[in-house]
Motif scaffolding. Structure first.
Motif: not given
Length: 639
Positions: A359-365, A393-401
Protein backbone atom coordinates in the motif's frame (compact mmCIF):
# COMPACT_ATOMS: atom_id res chain seq x y z
CA UNK A 1 -13.13 41.93 -19.82
CA UNK A 2 -16.28 40.91 -21.68
CA UNK A 3 -16.73 38.21 -24.31
CA UNK A 4 -17.96 40.82 -26.79
CA UNK A 5 -14.58 42.58 -26.45
CA UNK A 6 -12.81 39.55 -27.93
CA UNK A 7 -12.04 38.98 -31.65
CA UNK A 8 -14.98 36.59 -32.08
CA UNK A 9 -17.82 36.65 -34.60
CA UNK A 10 -21.19 38.02 -33.46
CA UNK A 11 -22.61 34.50 -33.77
CA UNK A 12 -20.05 33.10 -31.36
CA UNK A 13 -20.47 36.02 -28.97
CA UNK A 14 -24.22 35.40 -28.96
CA UNK A 15 -23.61 31.69 -28.33
CA UNK A 16 -21.45 32.37 -25.29
CA UNK A 17 -23.73 35.03 -23.86
CA UNK A 18 -26.79 32.81 -24.26
CA UNK A 19 -24.93 30.21 -22.18
CA UNK A 20 -24.24 32.69 -19.41
CA UNK A 21 -20.65 33.49 -20.38
CA UNK A 22 -20.41 37.27 -20.58
CA UNK A 23 -17.53 38.27 -18.31
CA UNK A 24 -14.15 36.51 -18.43
CA UNK A 25 -12.71 34.95 -15.30
CA UNK A 26 -9.40 36.45 -14.08
CA UNK A 27 -7.29 33.50 -15.41
CA UNK A 28 -9.00 33.89 -18.79
CA UNK A 29 -8.20 37.59 -18.83
CA UNK A 30 -4.58 36.73 -18.01
CA UNK A 31 -4.52 34.28 -20.94
CA UNK A 32 -5.83 36.97 -23.29
CA UNK A 33 -3.21 39.39 -22.01
CA UNK A 34 -0.60 36.67 -22.66
CA UNK A 35 -1.66 36.57 -26.32
CA UNK A 36 -3.82 33.45 -26.51
CA UNK A 37 -6.18 35.18 -29.00
CA UNK A 38 -3.29 36.58 -31.03
CA UNK A 39 -1.47 33.36 -31.90
CA UNK A 40 0.68 33.42 -28.76
CA UNK A 41 1.89 30.33 -26.98
CA UNK A 42 0.46 29.96 -23.47
CA UNK A 43 0.72 27.49 -20.61
CA UNK A 44 -2.27 27.88 -18.27
CA UNK A 45 -1.74 26.21 -14.88
CA UNK A 46 -5.02 26.95 -13.14
CA UNK A 47 -7.51 25.06 -10.95
CA UNK A 48 -10.37 22.92 -12.21
CA UNK A 49 -13.46 24.93 -13.22
CA UNK A 50 -11.45 28.14 -13.68
CA UNK A 51 -12.15 28.40 -17.40
CA UNK A 52 -9.54 26.26 -19.19
CA UNK A 53 -12.00 25.08 -21.86
CA UNK A 54 -12.87 28.66 -22.84
CA UNK A 55 -9.16 29.51 -23.11
CA UNK A 56 -8.74 26.53 -25.45
CA UNK A 57 -11.76 27.51 -27.55
CA UNK A 58 -10.57 31.10 -27.79
CA UNK A 59 -7.17 29.97 -29.07
CA UNK A 60 -8.64 27.63 -31.71
CA UNK A 61 -11.43 30.00 -32.80
CA UNK A 62 -9.02 32.90 -33.38
CA UNK A 63 -6.24 30.84 -35.00
CA UNK A 64 -5.46 31.31 -38.67
CA UNK A 65 -6.32 27.75 -39.61
CA UNK A 66 -7.46 24.41 -38.16
CA UNK A 67 -7.10 23.58 -34.49
CA UNK A 68 -6.20 20.32 -32.76
CA UNK A 69 -7.25 19.52 -29.19
CA UNK A 70 -5.16 16.73 -27.63
CA UNK A 71 -6.56 14.83 -24.67
CA UNK A 72 -5.18 11.91 -22.62
CA UNK A 73 -8.41 9.90 -22.33
CA UNK A 74 -11.16 8.79 -24.68
CA UNK A 75 -13.87 9.78 -22.20
CA UNK A 76 -12.48 13.29 -22.14
CA UNK A 77 -12.28 13.30 -25.95
CA UNK A 78 -15.95 12.42 -26.18
CA UNK A 79 -16.88 15.14 -23.70
CA UNK A 80 -14.82 17.81 -25.47
CA UNK A 81 -16.09 16.77 -28.88
CA UNK A 82 -19.66 17.23 -27.67
CA UNK A 83 -18.75 20.63 -26.18
CA UNK A 84 -16.99 21.95 -29.29
CA UNK A 85 -19.67 20.56 -31.60
CA UNK A 86 -22.13 23.02 -30.06
CA UNK A 87 -20.10 26.00 -31.30
CA UNK A 88 -22.07 27.61 -34.15
CA UNK A 89 -20.47 27.47 -37.57
CA UNK A 90 -17.58 25.26 -36.37
CA UNK A 91 -17.03 21.77 -37.78
CA UNK A 92 -15.54 19.24 -35.37
CA UNK A 93 -13.95 15.85 -35.97
CA UNK A 94 -12.78 13.23 -33.50
CA UNK A 95 -10.13 10.52 -33.61
CA UNK A 96 -9.66 8.23 -30.63
CA UNK A 97 -9.62 4.69 -31.97
CA UNK A 98 -13.20 3.68 -31.23
CA UNK A 99 -15.50 6.15 -33.04
CA UNK A 100 -13.30 7.88 -35.58
CA UNK A 101 -13.66 10.20 -38.46
CA UNK A 102 -11.72 8.68 -41.36
CA UNK A 103 -8.10 9.82 -41.15
CA UNK A 104 -8.12 11.34 -44.63
CA UNK A 105 -11.18 13.43 -43.70
CA UNK A 106 -9.76 15.00 -40.55
CA UNK A 107 -8.23 17.87 -42.50
CA UNK A 108 -11.71 19.05 -43.45
CA UNK A 109 -12.63 20.11 -39.90
CA UNK A 110 -12.08 23.39 -38.08
CA UNK A 111 -11.27 21.50 -34.87
CA UNK A 112 -10.09 17.92 -34.39
CA UNK A 113 -10.22 16.24 -30.97
CA UNK A 114 -7.78 13.35 -30.58
CA UNK A 115 -5.76 11.41 -28.04
CA UNK A 116 -1.99 11.92 -28.08
CA UNK A 117 -1.57 8.32 -29.30
CA UNK A 118 -3.78 8.97 -32.32
CA UNK A 119 -1.85 12.14 -33.18
CA UNK A 120 1.47 10.32 -32.81
CA UNK A 121 0.15 7.56 -35.08
CA UNK A 122 -1.01 10.13 -37.66
CA UNK A 123 2.43 11.72 -37.68
CA UNK A 124 4.13 8.33 -38.12
CA UNK A 125 1.88 7.52 -41.03
CA UNK A 126 2.47 10.85 -42.78
CA UNK A 127 -1.01 12.34 -42.36
CA UNK A 128 -1.05 15.54 -44.40
CA UNK A 129 -3.70 17.28 -42.30
CA UNK A 130 -1.15 17.67 -39.49
CA UNK A 131 0.94 20.08 -41.58
CA UNK A 132 -2.02 22.44 -42.00
CA UNK A 133 -2.63 22.95 -38.27
CA UNK A 134 -2.47 26.50 -36.94
CA UNK A 135 -3.16 25.82 -33.27
CA UNK A 136 -2.69 22.84 -30.96
CA UNK A 137 -4.17 22.74 -27.48
CA UNK A 138 -2.88 20.11 -25.05
CA UNK A 139 -5.20 19.27 -22.18
CA UNK A 140 -3.80 17.83 -18.93
CA UNK A 141 -0.22 18.58 -20.04
CA UNK A 142 1.04 17.66 -16.57
CA UNK A 143 0.67 14.05 -17.73
CA UNK A 144 4.08 14.53 -19.33
CA UNK A 145 5.20 13.00 -16.05
CA UNK A 146 3.15 9.83 -16.49
CA UNK A 147 5.03 6.64 -17.46
CA UNK A 148 3.93 5.34 -20.86
CA UNK A 149 1.65 8.21 -21.82
CA UNK A 150 4.14 11.00 -21.01
CA UNK A 151 6.87 10.07 -23.54
CA UNK A 152 4.26 9.80 -26.32
CA UNK A 153 3.00 13.29 -25.54
CA UNK A 154 6.59 14.60 -25.50
CA UNK A 155 7.55 13.23 -28.89
CA UNK A 156 4.20 14.27 -30.35
CA UNK A 157 4.75 17.89 -29.33
CA UNK A 158 8.40 17.81 -30.40
CA UNK A 159 7.60 16.49 -33.89
CA UNK A 160 4.54 18.71 -34.33
CA UNK A 161 6.74 21.76 -33.80
CA UNK A 162 9.14 20.48 -36.46
CA UNK A 163 6.36 19.79 -38.94
CA UNK A 164 4.68 23.17 -38.30
CA UNK A 165 7.33 25.70 -37.19
CA UNK A 166 4.87 28.60 -36.62
CA UNK A 167 2.42 26.45 -34.66
CA UNK A 168 0.55 28.07 -31.78
CA UNK A 169 0.70 25.85 -28.70
CA UNK A 170 -1.61 26.21 -25.72
CA UNK A 171 -1.05 23.82 -22.81
CA UNK A 172 -3.61 23.40 -20.02
CA UNK A 173 -2.46 22.03 -16.70
CA UNK A 174 -3.50 21.41 -13.15
CA UNK A 175 -1.59 23.43 -10.60
CA UNK A 176 1.80 21.68 -10.31
CA UNK A 177 5.13 22.54 -8.74
CA UNK A 178 7.02 23.50 -11.93
CA UNK A 179 4.71 24.88 -14.64
CA UNK A 180 7.44 27.39 -15.46
CA UNK A 181 9.64 24.53 -16.70
CA UNK A 182 6.91 23.38 -19.09
CA UNK A 183 6.38 26.97 -20.27
CA UNK A 184 10.10 27.46 -20.94
CA UNK A 185 10.23 24.19 -22.87
CA UNK A 186 7.34 25.28 -25.10
CA UNK A 187 8.60 28.86 -25.37
CA UNK A 188 5.27 29.98 -23.96
CA UNK A 189 3.93 32.60 -21.59
CA UNK A 190 2.93 31.16 -18.23
CA UNK A 191 -0.47 31.94 -16.77
CA UNK A 192 -0.49 30.64 -13.22
CA UNK A 193 -3.38 31.21 -10.84
CA UNK A 194 -5.14 29.72 -7.82
CA UNK A 195 -8.37 31.64 -8.53
CA UNK A 196 -11.57 29.59 -8.63
CA UNK A 197 -15.13 30.71 -9.45
CA UNK A 198 -16.32 28.82 -6.39
CA UNK A 199 -14.22 28.93 -3.23
CA UNK A 200 -12.79 25.65 -2.01
CA UNK A 201 -12.07 24.62 1.52
CA UNK A 202 -10.20 21.42 2.24
CA UNK A 203 -10.11 19.56 5.52
CA UNK A 204 -9.60 16.31 7.37
CA UNK A 205 -12.27 14.37 9.21
CA UNK A 206 -11.43 12.77 12.55
CA UNK A 207 -13.58 11.76 15.53
CA UNK A 208 -16.82 13.41 14.39
CA UNK A 209 -15.36 16.72 13.21
CA UNK A 210 -13.92 18.11 9.98
CA UNK A 211 -11.30 20.82 10.45
CA UNK A 212 -10.93 22.91 7.28
CA UNK A 213 -7.99 24.95 6.10
CA UNK A 214 -9.99 28.18 6.48
CA UNK A 215 -10.24 27.53 10.25
CA UNK A 216 -13.90 26.52 10.05
CA UNK A 217 -15.19 23.20 11.33
CA UNK A 218 -18.03 20.85 10.48
CA UNK A 219 -19.60 18.50 13.01
CA UNK A 220 -20.69 15.19 11.51
CA UNK A 221 -23.15 12.87 13.23
CA UNK A 222 -21.60 9.41 12.78
CA UNK A 223 -23.50 6.64 14.59
CA UNK A 224 -21.47 4.28 16.80
CA UNK A 225 -19.64 1.72 14.70
CA UNK A 226 -20.43 -1.92 15.32
CA UNK A 227 -17.86 -4.75 15.31
CA UNK A 228 -18.63 -5.62 11.66
CA UNK A 229 -18.57 -2.03 10.43
CA UNK A 230 -15.75 0.12 9.13
CA UNK A 231 -15.37 3.50 10.79
CA UNK A 232 -14.01 5.25 7.69
CA UNK A 233 -16.90 3.97 5.59
CA UNK A 234 -19.53 5.06 8.11
CA UNK A 235 -17.92 8.50 8.36
CA UNK A 236 -18.00 8.72 4.55
CA UNK A 237 -21.68 7.75 4.50
CA UNK A 238 -22.46 10.50 7.02
CA UNK A 239 -20.44 13.11 5.10
CA UNK A 240 -22.21 12.19 1.85
CA UNK A 241 -25.64 12.16 3.46
CA UNK A 242 -25.04 15.58 5.03
CA UNK A 243 -24.13 17.12 1.66
CA UNK A 244 -27.16 15.62 -0.09
CA UNK A 245 -29.58 16.63 2.66
CA UNK A 246 -28.36 20.21 2.20
CA UNK A 247 -29.02 20.19 -1.55
CA UNK A 248 -25.56 19.24 -2.81
CA UNK A 249 -24.06 16.40 -4.82
CA UNK A 250 -21.12 14.33 -3.72
CA UNK A 251 -18.16 12.43 -5.13
CA UNK A 252 -16.68 9.75 -2.88
CA UNK A 253 -13.26 8.38 -3.84
CA UNK A 254 -11.99 4.98 -2.71
CA UNK A 255 -8.98 2.86 -3.60
CA UNK A 256 -10.45 0.06 -5.71
CA UNK A 257 -13.32 -1.06 -7.89
CA UNK A 258 -14.62 -3.45 -5.27
CA UNK A 259 -14.60 -0.70 -2.66
CA UNK A 260 -16.43 1.67 -5.03
CA UNK A 261 -19.25 -0.83 -5.53
CA UNK A 262 -19.37 -1.75 -1.84
CA UNK A 263 -19.61 1.89 -0.77
CA UNK A 264 -22.31 2.56 -3.37
CA UNK A 265 -24.37 -0.34 -2.06
CA UNK A 266 -23.89 0.88 1.51
CA UNK A 267 -25.09 4.36 0.49
CA UNK A 268 -28.00 2.84 -1.42
CA UNK A 269 -29.26 1.46 1.90
CA UNK A 270 -29.76 5.08 3.00
CA UNK A 271 -32.15 5.83 0.09
CA UNK A 272 -30.91 9.42 0.02
CA UNK A 273 -32.25 10.50 -3.38
CA UNK A 274 -34.65 8.09 -5.15
CA UNK A 275 -34.26 7.93 -8.95
CA UNK A 276 -36.19 4.89 -10.15
CA UNK A 277 -36.39 5.99 -13.80
CA UNK A 278 -32.62 6.40 -14.01
CA UNK A 279 -32.16 2.90 -12.64
CA UNK A 280 -34.46 1.52 -15.32
CA UNK A 281 -32.52 3.38 -18.03
CA UNK A 282 -29.21 1.98 -16.81
CA UNK A 283 -30.69 -1.52 -16.65
CA UNK A 284 -31.45 -1.28 -20.38
CA UNK A 285 -27.76 -0.71 -21.18
CA UNK A 286 -26.66 -4.20 -20.19
CA UNK A 287 -27.57 -7.25 -18.19
CA UNK A 288 -24.31 -8.23 -16.51
CA UNK A 289 -24.16 -8.62 -12.76
CA UNK A 290 -22.16 -5.39 -12.53
CA UNK A 291 -24.68 -3.56 -14.71
CA UNK A 292 -27.60 -4.80 -12.61
CA UNK A 293 -25.81 -3.76 -9.45
CA UNK A 294 -25.25 -0.28 -10.90
CA UNK A 295 -28.92 0.01 -11.94
CA UNK A 296 -30.09 -1.04 -8.47
CA UNK A 297 -27.86 1.57 -6.82
CA UNK A 298 -28.96 4.26 -9.28
CA UNK A 299 -32.58 3.77 -8.24
CA UNK A 300 -31.57 5.32 -4.92
CA UNK A 301 -29.60 8.16 -6.55
CA UNK A 302 -26.22 6.46 -6.07
CA UNK A 303 -23.79 5.48 -8.84
CA UNK A 304 -20.35 3.95 -9.04
CA UNK A 305 -17.64 4.49 -11.64
CA UNK A 306 -14.50 2.52 -12.47
CA UNK A 307 -12.63 1.01 -15.39
CA UNK A 308 -14.41 -2.33 -15.00
CA UNK A 309 -17.67 -0.79 -16.20
CA UNK A 310 -18.61 -0.75 -19.84
CA UNK A 311 -17.85 2.58 -21.49
CA UNK A 312 -21.58 3.10 -22.08
CA UNK A 313 -22.25 2.70 -18.37
CA UNK A 314 -19.45 5.08 -17.41
CA UNK A 315 -20.75 7.71 -19.82
CA UNK A 316 -24.29 7.27 -18.53
CA UNK A 317 -23.15 7.74 -14.92
CA UNK A 318 -21.17 10.88 -15.82
CA UNK A 319 -24.08 12.38 -17.77
CA UNK A 320 -26.63 11.55 -15.06
CA UNK A 321 -24.47 13.23 -12.45
CA UNK A 322 -23.99 16.34 -14.59
CA UNK A 323 -27.78 16.44 -15.12
CA UNK A 324 -28.23 16.17 -11.32
CA UNK A 325 -30.11 12.89 -11.63
CA UNK A 326 -27.50 11.15 -9.47
CA UNK A 327 -26.76 12.51 -6.03
CA UNK A 328 -23.46 10.71 -5.49
CA UNK A 329 -20.82 8.76 -7.42
CA UNK A 330 -18.50 6.35 -5.64
CA UNK A 331 -15.38 6.16 -7.76
CA UNK A 332 -11.77 5.16 -8.09
CA UNK A 333 -9.30 8.06 -8.58
CA UNK A 334 -9.43 7.74 -12.38
CA UNK A 335 -12.68 9.72 -12.42
CA UNK A 336 -10.74 12.81 -11.31
CA UNK A 337 -8.52 12.74 -14.40
CA UNK A 338 -10.14 15.40 -16.52
CA UNK A 339 -13.80 14.38 -16.85
CA UNK A 340 -16.14 17.24 -15.92
CA UNK A 341 -18.17 16.06 -12.92
CA UNK A 342 -18.20 18.83 -10.30
CA UNK A 343 -19.85 18.26 -6.90
CA UNK A 344 -20.69 20.27 -3.77
CA UNK A 345 -18.55 17.99 -1.64
CA UNK A 346 -15.74 15.57 -2.42
CA UNK A 347 -14.97 12.88 0.16
CA UNK A 348 -11.69 11.00 -0.15
CA UNK A 349 -12.06 7.96 2.06
CA UNK A 350 -8.83 6.24 0.99
CA UNK A 351 -5.50 8.00 0.65
CA UNK A 352 -3.50 4.85 -0.02
CA UNK A 353 -3.77 2.30 -2.79
CA UNK A 354 -2.24 -1.04 -3.63
CA UNK A 355 0.69 -0.74 -6.07
CA UNK A 356 1.27 -4.45 -6.66
CA UNK A 357 3.70 -4.91 -3.81
CA UNK A 358 2.32 -2.82 -0.97
CA UNK A 359 0.00 0.00 0.00
CA UNK A 360 1.38 3.42 -0.96
CA UNK A 361 0.25 7.01 -0.51
CA UNK A 362 -1.63 8.46 -3.48
CA UNK A 363 0.38 11.27 -5.15
CA UNK A 364 -0.45 14.79 -4.00
CA UNK A 365 -1.39 15.84 -7.55
CA UNK A 366 -3.98 13.05 -7.76
CA UNK A 367 -5.53 14.07 -4.46
CA UNK A 368 -5.59 17.72 -5.52
CA UNK A 369 -7.31 16.67 -8.75
CA UNK A 370 -9.99 14.94 -6.71
CA UNK A 371 -10.39 17.91 -4.38
CA UNK A 372 -10.62 20.23 -7.37
CA UNK A 373 -13.93 18.62 -8.38
CA UNK A 374 -15.59 20.29 -5.38
CA UNK A 375 -17.75 23.32 -6.10
CA UNK A 376 -20.27 23.54 -8.96
CA UNK A 377 -20.20 26.97 -10.62
CA UNK A 378 -23.58 28.72 -10.50
CA UNK A 379 -24.97 25.98 -8.23
CA UNK A 380 -22.87 25.95 -5.06
CA UNK A 381 -21.85 28.81 -2.77
CA UNK A 382 -18.64 26.90 -2.04
CA UNK A 383 -16.95 23.55 -2.52
CA UNK A 384 -15.73 21.23 0.18
CA UNK A 385 -13.11 18.50 0.01
CA UNK A 386 -12.75 16.15 2.97
CA UNK A 387 -10.10 13.53 3.57
CA UNK A 388 -11.35 10.86 5.94
CA UNK A 389 -8.86 9.99 8.67
CA UNK A 390 -8.69 9.55 12.41
CA UNK A 391 -6.81 11.12 15.28
CA UNK A 392 -3.72 9.03 14.53
CA UNK A 393 -3.25 10.29 10.96
CA UNK A 394 -5.03 13.66 11.00
CA UNK A 395 -1.90 15.76 11.27
CA UNK A 396 -0.09 13.70 8.64
CA UNK A 397 -2.97 14.09 6.16
CA UNK A 398 -2.99 17.84 6.68
CA UNK A 399 0.76 18.07 6.10
CA UNK A 400 0.86 15.61 3.22
CA UNK A 401 -2.16 16.78 1.22
CA UNK A 402 -3.90 19.89 2.55
CA UNK A 403 -0.82 22.09 2.99
CA UNK A 404 1.48 20.49 0.38
CA UNK A 405 2.04 21.59 -3.20
CA UNK A 406 1.60 19.06 -5.99
CA UNK A 407 4.68 17.27 -7.26
CA UNK A 408 6.87 18.60 -10.05
CA UNK A 409 6.32 17.22 -13.55
CA UNK A 410 9.41 15.29 -14.66
CA UNK A 411 10.00 13.66 -18.02
CA UNK A 412 9.74 9.88 -18.34
CA UNK A 413 11.23 9.86 -21.84
CA UNK A 414 14.44 8.00 -20.92
CA UNK A 415 12.55 4.77 -20.21
CA UNK A 416 14.09 2.04 -22.41
CA UNK A 417 10.80 0.90 -23.95
CA UNK A 418 9.81 4.48 -24.72
CA UNK A 419 13.19 5.16 -26.29
CA UNK A 420 13.04 2.06 -28.48
CA UNK A 421 9.55 2.98 -29.63
CA UNK A 422 10.36 6.56 -30.50
CA UNK A 423 13.80 5.95 -32.02
CA UNK A 424 12.17 3.48 -34.42
CA UNK A 425 9.33 5.92 -35.09
CA UNK A 426 11.66 8.81 -35.91
CA UNK A 427 13.75 6.71 -38.30
CA UNK A 428 10.81 4.90 -39.92
CA UNK A 429 8.95 8.19 -40.44
CA UNK A 430 11.94 9.71 -42.23
CA UNK A 431 12.64 12.39 -39.63
CA UNK A 432 16.22 11.17 -39.16
CA UNK A 433 18.66 8.66 -40.68
CA UNK A 434 21.55 8.73 -38.20
CA UNK A 435 22.29 8.70 -34.49
CA UNK A 436 22.96 12.41 -34.52
CA UNK A 437 19.81 13.02 -36.54
CA UNK A 438 17.64 11.16 -34.03
CA UNK A 439 19.37 13.01 -31.20
CA UNK A 440 18.58 16.28 -32.98
CA UNK A 441 14.86 15.38 -33.09
CA UNK A 442 14.97 14.40 -29.43
CA UNK A 443 16.62 17.72 -28.56
CA UNK A 444 13.14 19.26 -28.78
CA UNK A 445 11.73 17.00 -26.05
CA UNK A 446 10.92 17.98 -22.50
CA UNK A 447 13.55 15.45 -21.39
CA UNK A 448 16.27 17.32 -23.27
CA UNK A 449 15.06 20.59 -21.76
CA UNK A 450 15.26 19.12 -18.25
CA UNK A 451 18.61 17.35 -18.82
CA UNK A 452 20.75 19.62 -21.02
CA UNK A 453 23.98 17.88 -19.95
CA UNK A 454 22.90 14.39 -21.09
CA UNK A 455 24.33 13.19 -24.40
CA UNK A 456 21.29 12.39 -26.50
CA UNK A 457 23.47 10.60 -29.06
CA UNK A 458 24.67 8.22 -26.34
CA UNK A 459 21.10 7.79 -25.10
CA UNK A 460 19.95 6.85 -28.59
CA UNK A 461 22.94 4.59 -29.15
CA UNK A 462 22.01 2.55 -26.08
CA UNK A 463 18.78 1.34 -27.71
CA UNK A 464 19.78 1.20 -31.38
CA UNK A 465 21.57 -2.10 -30.80
CA UNK A 466 18.33 -3.50 -29.31
CA UNK A 467 16.38 -2.45 -32.39
CA UNK A 468 19.03 -3.93 -34.66
CA UNK A 469 18.81 -7.24 -32.79
CA UNK A 470 15.02 -7.11 -33.16
CA UNK A 471 15.51 -6.69 -36.96
CA UNK A 472 13.76 -3.34 -36.82
CA UNK A 473 16.74 -1.17 -37.83
CA UNK A 474 19.70 -1.55 -40.16
CA UNK A 475 22.89 0.11 -38.93
CA UNK A 476 25.59 1.03 -41.45
CA UNK A 477 28.27 3.02 -39.71
CA UNK A 478 26.52 6.22 -38.63
CA UNK A 479 23.54 5.61 -40.90
CA UNK A 480 20.23 4.21 -39.67
CA UNK A 481 17.35 2.90 -41.71
CA UNK A 482 14.19 1.04 -40.82
CA UNK A 483 13.80 -2.47 -42.15
CA UNK A 484 10.55 -3.46 -43.81
CA UNK A 485 9.63 -5.13 -40.53
CA UNK A 486 10.56 -2.05 -38.51
CA UNK A 487 8.63 0.30 -40.77
CA UNK A 488 5.53 -1.89 -40.54
CA UNK A 489 5.87 -2.16 -36.76
CA UNK A 490 5.93 1.63 -36.49
CA UNK A 491 2.99 2.07 -38.86
CA UNK A 492 0.90 -0.42 -36.89
CA UNK A 493 1.64 1.59 -33.75
CA UNK A 494 2.85 -1.38 -31.71
CA UNK A 495 5.97 -1.21 -29.59
CA UNK A 496 9.15 -2.81 -30.95
CA UNK A 497 9.00 -5.38 -28.15
CA UNK A 498 5.48 -6.32 -29.19
CA UNK A 499 6.56 -6.49 -32.81
CA UNK A 500 9.47 -8.76 -31.91
CA UNK A 501 7.20 -11.07 -29.89
CA UNK A 502 4.75 -11.33 -32.79
CA UNK A 503 7.60 -12.09 -35.20
CA UNK A 504 8.89 -14.82 -32.90
CA UNK A 505 5.39 -16.26 -32.68
CA UNK A 506 4.92 -16.22 -36.45
CA UNK A 507 8.22 -17.99 -37.00
CA UNK A 508 7.26 -20.66 -34.51
CA UNK A 509 3.88 -21.07 -36.22
CA UNK A 510 5.72 -21.75 -39.49
CA UNK A 511 7.31 -24.81 -37.82
CA UNK A 512 4.07 -26.14 -36.30
CA UNK A 513 1.83 -28.81 -37.77
CA UNK A 514 -1.10 -27.23 -39.57
CA UNK A 515 -3.67 -28.91 -37.33
CA UNK A 516 -2.08 -27.33 -34.25
CA UNK A 517 -2.37 -23.74 -35.55
CA UNK A 518 -5.74 -22.53 -34.26
CA UNK A 519 -7.52 -19.46 -33.01
CA UNK A 520 -5.91 -20.13 -29.63
CA UNK A 521 -2.50 -19.92 -31.29
CA UNK A 522 -3.18 -16.48 -32.71
CA UNK A 523 -4.61 -15.22 -29.43
CA UNK A 524 -1.72 -16.57 -27.35
CA UNK A 525 0.74 -14.69 -29.55
CA UNK A 526 -0.94 -11.29 -29.25
CA UNK A 527 -1.94 -11.69 -25.60
CA UNK A 528 1.67 -12.43 -24.67
CA UNK A 529 2.86 -8.99 -25.79
CA UNK A 530 3.65 -5.85 -23.76
CA UNK A 531 0.88 -3.98 -25.58
CA UNK A 532 -1.88 -6.29 -24.32
CA UNK A 533 -3.57 -5.20 -21.11
CA UNK A 534 -2.89 -7.35 -18.06
CA UNK A 535 -5.66 -9.54 -16.65
CA UNK A 536 -5.70 -10.42 -12.98
CA UNK A 537 -4.78 -14.03 -12.27
CA UNK A 538 -5.97 -15.09 -8.83
CA UNK A 539 -4.40 -17.84 -6.79
CA UNK A 540 -7.60 -19.89 -6.85
CA UNK A 541 -7.79 -19.98 -10.65
CA UNK A 542 -4.08 -20.48 -11.27
CA UNK A 543 -4.36 -24.27 -11.26
CA UNK A 544 -7.29 -24.16 -13.70
CA UNK A 545 -5.41 -21.95 -16.18
CA UNK A 546 -2.28 -24.07 -15.74
CA UNK A 547 -4.26 -27.17 -16.71
CA UNK A 548 -5.79 -25.34 -19.66
CA UNK A 549 -2.30 -24.40 -20.83
CA UNK A 550 -1.17 -28.03 -20.58
CA UNK A 551 -4.22 -29.30 -22.44
CA UNK A 552 -3.60 -26.89 -25.34
CA UNK A 553 0.20 -26.75 -25.21
CA UNK A 554 0.52 -28.03 -28.78
CA UNK A 555 -1.41 -24.96 -29.98
CA UNK A 556 0.81 -22.42 -28.24
CA UNK A 557 4.00 -20.89 -29.58
CA UNK A 558 5.67 -20.82 -26.16
CA UNK A 559 6.57 -24.08 -24.50
CA UNK A 560 5.55 -24.10 -20.85
CA UNK A 561 9.09 -24.87 -19.69
CA UNK A 562 10.44 -21.93 -21.72
CA UNK A 563 7.96 -19.33 -20.48
CA UNK A 564 9.83 -16.58 -18.63
CA UNK A 565 8.46 -15.15 -16.48
CA UNK A 566 6.00 -18.02 -16.24
CA UNK A 567 3.32 -16.12 -14.31
CA UNK A 568 3.17 -13.43 -16.99
CA UNK A 569 2.74 -16.03 -19.71
CA UNK A 570 0.06 -17.85 -17.71
CA UNK A 571 -1.78 -14.55 -17.35
CA UNK A 572 -1.56 -14.14 -21.14
CA UNK A 573 -3.04 -17.62 -21.55
CA UNK A 574 -5.96 -16.61 -19.31
CA UNK A 575 -6.59 -13.53 -21.45
CA UNK A 576 -6.38 -15.65 -24.61
CA UNK A 577 -8.85 -18.15 -23.17
CA UNK A 578 -11.35 -15.42 -22.31
CA UNK A 579 -11.08 -13.91 -25.79
CA UNK A 580 -11.36 -17.31 -27.45
CA UNK A 581 -14.55 -18.09 -25.57
CA UNK A 582 -15.91 -14.62 -26.40
CA UNK A 583 -15.17 -15.23 -30.09
CA UNK A 584 -17.15 -18.47 -29.89
CA UNK A 585 -20.21 -16.69 -28.53
CA UNK A 586 -20.00 -17.32 -24.79
CA UNK A 587 -22.26 -14.89 -22.96
CA UNK A 588 -20.57 -11.85 -21.46
CA UNK A 589 -22.17 -12.42 -18.06
CA UNK A 590 -20.78 -15.94 -17.95
CA UNK A 591 -17.27 -14.70 -18.76
CA UNK A 592 -17.47 -11.88 -16.21
CA UNK A 593 -18.61 -14.21 -13.44
CA UNK A 594 -16.27 -17.08 -14.25
CA UNK A 595 -13.08 -15.09 -14.75
CA UNK A 596 -13.66 -12.31 -12.23
CA UNK A 597 -13.28 -9.49 -14.74
CA UNK A 598 -15.44 -6.45 -15.26
CA UNK A 599 -17.52 -5.93 -18.41
CA UNK A 600 -15.30 -2.94 -19.19
CA UNK A 601 -12.21 -5.15 -18.86
CA UNK A 602 -13.59 -7.54 -21.45
CA UNK A 603 -14.56 -4.64 -23.71
CA UNK A 604 -11.07 -3.12 -23.56
CA UNK A 605 -9.29 -6.43 -24.12
CA UNK A 606 -11.45 -7.32 -27.10
CA UNK A 607 -10.64 -3.97 -28.64
CA UNK A 608 -6.93 -4.33 -27.85
CA UNK A 609 -6.89 -7.84 -29.34
CA UNK A 610 -8.53 -6.62 -32.56
CA UNK A 611 -5.78 -4.03 -32.94
CA UNK A 612 -2.96 -6.47 -32.18
CA UNK A 613 -4.35 -9.19 -34.45
CA UNK A 614 -4.53 -6.65 -37.28
CA UNK A 615 -0.96 -5.62 -36.55
CA UNK A 616 0.15 -9.26 -36.52
CA UNK A 617 -1.47 -9.83 -39.91
CA UNK A 618 0.34 -6.76 -41.29
CA UNK A 619 3.66 -7.97 -39.87
CA UNK A 620 3.14 -11.30 -41.61
CA UNK A 621 3.13 -9.34 -44.85
CA UNK A 622 6.49 -7.82 -43.91
CA UNK A 623 7.81 -11.34 -43.30
CA UNK A 624 6.39 -12.55 -46.63
CA UNK A 625 4.26 -15.18 -44.94
CA UNK A 626 0.63 -15.65 -44.01
CA UNK A 627 -1.13 -16.77 -40.84
CA UNK A 628 -4.84 -16.58 -41.74
CA UNK A 629 -5.81 -17.28 -38.13
CA UNK A 630 -4.93 -13.68 -37.21
CA UNK A 631 -7.56 -12.38 -39.65
CA UNK A 632 -10.10 -15.06 -38.85
CA UNK A 633 -10.04 -14.50 -35.09
CA UNK A 634 -10.12 -10.75 -35.55
CA UNK A 635 -13.29 -11.07 -37.62
CA UNK A 636 -14.88 -13.21 -34.90
CA UNK A 637 -14.05 -10.65 -32.20
CA UNK A 638 -15.63 -7.77 -34.09
CA UNK A 639 -19.22 -6.94 -33.11
Amino acid sequence: MRVRDLPLSPTLVSHYESNGIEELYPPQVAAVDAGVADGGRVVAAIPTASGKTFIAELAMLTADGPGLYIVPLRALAREKYETFDKLPGVSVGISTGDFDSAEEDLGEYDIVVATSEKVDSAIRNGATWVENLACVVVDEVHLLGAPGRGPTLEITLATLQRRVPDLQLVALSATVDNPDAIARWLDAELVESTWRPVSLRTGVYADGTVEFDDDTTLSVDVPPVGPQEDGATEATVSLVADAIENGGQCLAFVRSRREAEALAERLADEALSPASELGDELAELGGTTTGKRLADCARTGVGFHHAGLRSSHRAAVENAFRDRRLAVICATPTLAAGVNVPARRVVIRDQKRYTGDSMAWIPVLDVHQMCGRAGRPHLDPYGEAVLVGDENVKDELVERYVEADAEAVDSQFADDEALRTHVLSVVASGFADSLDGVADVFSATYYAHQHPDVSLTDLVGDVVSDLEAMEMLTVDGESLSATTLGAQTSRQYVSPSTGARIVAGVRTIETMADENVTARTALEVVCDTPDMLDTYLGNQERAVIYQYARNHSAEFTTAMHDADPFEDWLTAVKTARILHEWSEGVDIEDLVDRYRIGPGDLESRVERAEWLLGAADALCGALDTDVPEFREVRALLSP
